[in-house]
Design a protein around this motif. Structure first.
Motif, short mmCIF file in Angstrom:
data_model
loop_
_atom_site.label_atom_id
_atom_site.label_comp_id
_atom_site.label_asym_id
_atom_site.label_seq_id
_atom_site.Cartn_x
_atom_site.Cartn_y
_atom_site.Cartn_z
N ASP A 1 11.02 -5.82 -7.15
CA ASP A 1 10.35 -4.62 -7.64
C ASP A 1 11.30 -3.68 -8.37
O ASP A 1 10.88 -2.60 -8.82
N ARG B 1 7.49 5.94 -1.13
CA ARG B 1 7.86 4.56 -0.80
C ARG B 1 9.01 4.50 0.20
O ARG B 1 9.69 3.48 0.33
N GLU C 1 8.22 1.89 3.01
CA GLU C 1 8.04 0.57 2.41
C GLU C 1 9.37 -0.02 1.96
O GLU C 1 9.62 -1.22 2.12
N LYS C 2 10.26 0.84 1.40
CA LYS C 2 11.55 0.40 0.89
C LYS C 2 12.69 0.98 1.74
O LYS C 2 13.75 1.34 1.21
#
Length: 225
Positions: A190, A117, A120-121
């Motif tokens: 999240d 991730r 994405e992050k």
């Protein structure tokens, strides 16, 4: 290449000994070209550094052209720019890249960003490591919700008992079971945490609050730096 006199280097040393790993001691980042060569010659599979470590390797050595066969790298000791993150992913397409966050008072790790991730992050310090609980608190101690900025606090078995012979500093840093990190940040919906800057380093200009880290990130995008 990390100095063992600091928490990050010391934790890398001790965890690798505990795991039964072989350790290759570098000649510090004073000679980055030698480090880049040794990564391939010694078939190193894991490497740990701070953001500047990787910026130097990428821009001043053969690191980006002759890809070392690294299984993983870890990064802590400061936030890494999105540009550097993307450059690392391009240079090391088969390497797991772990962005981490911690403090000496937490001996020494609090979070990690799962490699899958990373883009994405981008910019996140990730999620708590096992057996660590994190929260965002306001100045009164109230716990805040997602996307609300406040102080990052942590608790877990890895948190220190206090500062040696300094009860005043201990009381200022630990409230109940919570360690006050002094870092301002937030968590997204999240559950991923983001650091905006140090509480004591914030610049106040008129009605605006400026985090020096945000300025540093822009500066690090410049090729001349």
């Amino acid at each position: 290449v990390l100095p063992f006199t600091y928490s990050y280097g010391n934790s890398v040393l001790q965890t690798h000994i505990y795991a039964g790993a072989s350790i290759c001691l570098g000649q510090s980042m004073l000679y980055p070209k030698l480090i880049a060569e040794d990564l391939n010659k010694a078939s190193i599979t894991g490497f740990s550094g701070v953001p500047s470590t990787f910026q130097i390797l990428l821009h001043k050595t053969s690191f980006a052209k002759i890809h070392p066969q690294l299984r993983y790298i870890t990064q802590a000791g400061g936030s890494m720019s999105v540009t550097t993150t993307k450059e690392l992913l391009e240079a090391l397409p088969n390497t797991d890249i772990y962005v981490m966050y911690g403090q000496t008072e937490a001996s020494a790790r609090l979070t990690y960003l799962p490699p899958a991730r990373l883009l994405e992050k981008a910019g996140s310090i990730g999620i708590p490591i096992p057996d660590v609980e994190l929260a965002i608190s306001d100045e009164s101690g109230k716990l805040l919700g997602p996307n609300e900025t406040g102080e990052l606090i942590a608790k877990g078995d890895n948190i220190m008992q206090g500062y040696l012979s300094n009860p005043t500093a201990t009381e200022q840093t630990i409230t109940g079971d919570w360690l006050h990190t002094g870092d301002l940040g937030y968590r997204d919906i999240d559950g991923f945490y983001y650091i905006k800057g140090r509480q004591k380093q914030m610049i106040k200009s008129g009605a605006n609050r400026i985090h020096p880290e945000e300025i540093e990130e822009v500066i690090l995008e410049c090729d001349a730096v």
